[in-house]
Design an enzyme around this catalytic site. Structure first.
Site, short mmCIF file in Angstrom:
data_model
loop_
_atom_site.label_atom_id
_atom_site.label_comp_id
_atom_site.label_asym_id
_atom_site.label_seq_id
_atom_site.Cartn_x
_atom_site.Cartn_y
_atom_site.Cartn_z
N MET A 95 0.85 -1.20 0.00
CA MET A 95 0.00 0.00 0.00
C MET A 95 0.89 1.25 0.00
O MET A 95 0.43 2.34 0.36
CB MET A 95 -0.93 0.00 1.22
CG MET A 95 -1.91 -1.18 1.19
SD MET A 95 -3.43 -0.88 2.11
CE MET A 95 -2.79 -0.57 3.74
N HIS A 112 9.04 1.11 3.48
CA HIS A 112 10.15 1.12 4.43
C HIS A 112 11.02 -0.09 4.14
O HIS A 112 10.74 -0.86 3.20
CB HIS A 112 9.64 1.13 5.88
CG HIS A 112 8.62 0.07 6.16
ND1 HIS A 112 8.92 -1.27 6.16
CD2 HIS A 112 7.28 0.15 6.42
CE1 HIS A 112 7.84 -1.96 6.43
NE2 HIS A 112 6.82 -1.13 6.58
N GLU A 113 12.03 -0.28 4.98
CA GLU A 113 13.00 -1.35 4.75
C GLU A 113 12.34 -2.74 4.66
O GLU A 113 12.81 -3.61 3.95
CB GLU A 113 14.04 -1.29 5.88
CG GLU A 113 15.32 -2.06 5.64
CD GLU A 113 15.97 -1.81 4.28
OE1 GLU A 113 15.96 -0.67 3.78
OE2 GLU A 113 16.48 -2.80 3.72
N HIS A 153 9.45 -3.48 3.24
CA HIS A 153 8.99 -3.67 1.85
C HIS A 153 10.18 -3.89 0.92
O HIS A 153 10.13 -4.72 0.01
CB HIS A 153 8.25 -2.42 1.36
CG HIS A 153 7.01 -2.07 2.11
ND1 HIS A 153 6.92 -0.98 2.94
CD2 HIS A 153 5.80 -2.68 2.16
CE1 HIS A 153 5.70 -0.91 3.45
NE2 HIS A 153 5.00 -1.93 3.00
N GLY A 178 5.07 -9.85 3.77
CA GLY A 178 5.79 -9.82 5.05
C GLY A 178 5.08 -10.70 6.09
O GLY A 178 3.85 -10.70 6.17
N GLU A 179 5.87 -11.40 6.89
CA GLU A 179 5.29 -12.20 7.98
C GLU A 179 4.77 -11.32 9.10
O GLU A 179 4.09 -11.79 10.00
CB GLU A 179 6.35 -13.16 8.56
CG GLU A 179 6.58 -14.37 7.70
CD GLU A 179 7.51 -15.37 8.36
OE1 GLU A 179 8.14 -15.03 9.39
OE2 GLU A 179 7.60 -16.49 7.85
N SER A 182 6.80 -0.73 10.24
CA SER A 182 5.42 -0.61 9.77
C SER A 182 5.23 0.80 9.24
O SER A 182 5.78 1.75 9.82
CB SER A 182 4.45 -0.86 10.92
OG SER A 182 3.16 -0.38 10.59
O1 PAF Z 1 -0.03 -5.71 3.51
C1 PAF Z 1 -0.45 -4.79 2.76
O2 PAF Z 1 0.22 -3.81 2.48
C2 PAF Z 1 -1.86 -4.89 2.19
O3 PAF Z 1 -2.74 -5.48 3.10
C3 PAF Z 1 -1.91 -5.62 0.83
C4 PAF Z 1 -1.46 -7.06 0.94
C5 PAF Z 1 -1.03 -4.89 -0.17
C6 PAF Z 1 -3.35 -5.62 0.30
O4 PAF Z 1 -3.84 -4.34 0.16
#
Ligand code: PAF
Length: 287
Positions: free
Chosen positions: A31, A35-36, A38, A148-149, A190
């Site tokens: 979304m 950040h690190e 992702h 991500g877990e 986050s």
């Molecule tokens: O984890 C997220 O950023 C969101 O829930 C996702 C998986 C991209 C779905 O909108």
């Protein structure tokens, strides 16, 4: 890296990426507000695939009426630069009207695994996640997808959906969970951490600390109920406003566990600090 925002542009760009037979494409759905954590997903995806497609879409269907949809950070140009620097090939960034055109009427709901924990505190949230992720899978048809877990229940919901619907692209076994990336003091990264004031940010480090302490107690033979109430008390003492849940669950089914057994176990916590809701999870009994 190319950025596309219509389905036509996406299909054209994907056809170019798939021009040579056998090309493997990985999808990293996000979304934005990267950040690190992702960027680690993108790096893992690059190791496994020929090309990485990242998506950025702030999905209104997974936000409740009183949640932070309007406040959710949006920084497309900055995110695109970060993805390009990590070697992503394509950024899929549709507008809401492209993802949900007028008349859109379908909802994907994964019963059971969506119901408790965050599903109980955020009704409809996982339906919104499952609906958009199934759309992203169908739009991109990736060979594999990375999540991500940190969002452990979300990953379980997406895997259950892929298994139940016999998805081929990606197959359930190609839905890859990547371990949580943490700040130096242990707080899970986050996009929502940026809502925290300086004081709240300092207090937030109590979450991973209290979780590790509870895990050590459970592994040492303390009754999980006592360890979880100790964890909740420690969070409130540290400045957390409330604890939505602190649960010891079976890692695969997310069913509550009264004690450690042979099944892999996980501690999942959601707690609020001011107006910000933080979640975290850690393996239990795997040392
Ligand atoms: O984890 C997220 O950023 C969101 O829930 C996702 C998986 C991209 C779905 O909108």
């Amino acid at each position: 890296m190319q950025t596309v925002n219509t389905l036509h542009m996406l299909r054209t760009a994907l056809a170019q990426l798939r021009a040579s037979p056998g090309t493997r494409i990985a999808l990293v759905p996000t979304m934005g507000a990267l950040h690190e954590g992702h960027l680690t997903l993108v790096r893992e995806a690059r190791k496994a695939a020929d090309h990485v497609v990242a998506s950025i879409f702030v999905n209104p269907r997974q936000f409740g009426p009183n949640e932070d949809l309007d406040a959710y950070p949006r920084q497309l140009a900055e995110d695109a630069a970060m993805l390009a620097a990590q070697g992503a090939a394509l950024l899929w960034a549709p507008r809401v009207e492209v993802m949900y055109p007028a008349g859109f009427a379908t909802n994907v709901s994964v019963a059971g695994v969506s119901d408790g924990l965050c599903g109980a505190a955020r009704p409809g949230h996982f339906d919104g996640v499952a609906t958009v992720v199934l759309k992203l899978f169908n739009q991109v048809a990736p060979d594999m997808a990375f999540f991500g877990e940190k969002d452990f229940q979300q990953l379980a919901v997406i895997r259950a959906m892929a298994r139940d619907l016999d998805l081929a692209r990606p197959h359930v076994d190609a839905i890859i969970g990547v371990p949580t990336v943490r700040e130096a003091d242990g707080l899970a990264m986050s996009s929502r951490n940026r809502y925290l004031s300086g004081e709240q940010r300092a207090a937030a480090a109590a979450l991973p600390h209290a979780m590790r302490k509870a895990i050590a107690a459970i592994e040492g033979g303390t009754d999980p109920r006592a360890a979880l109430s100790g964890l909740e008390a420690e969070l409130v003492a540290a400045g957390f406003t409330s604890v939505d849940y602190a649960a010891l669950v079976d890692s695969r089914s997310l069913a509550p566990l009264q004690a450690l057994g042979s099944a892999p176990a996980r501690l999942l916590v959601a707690a609020r600090i001011g107006g910000t809701r933080l979640i975290d999870n850690m393996a239990v009994g795997e040392a």
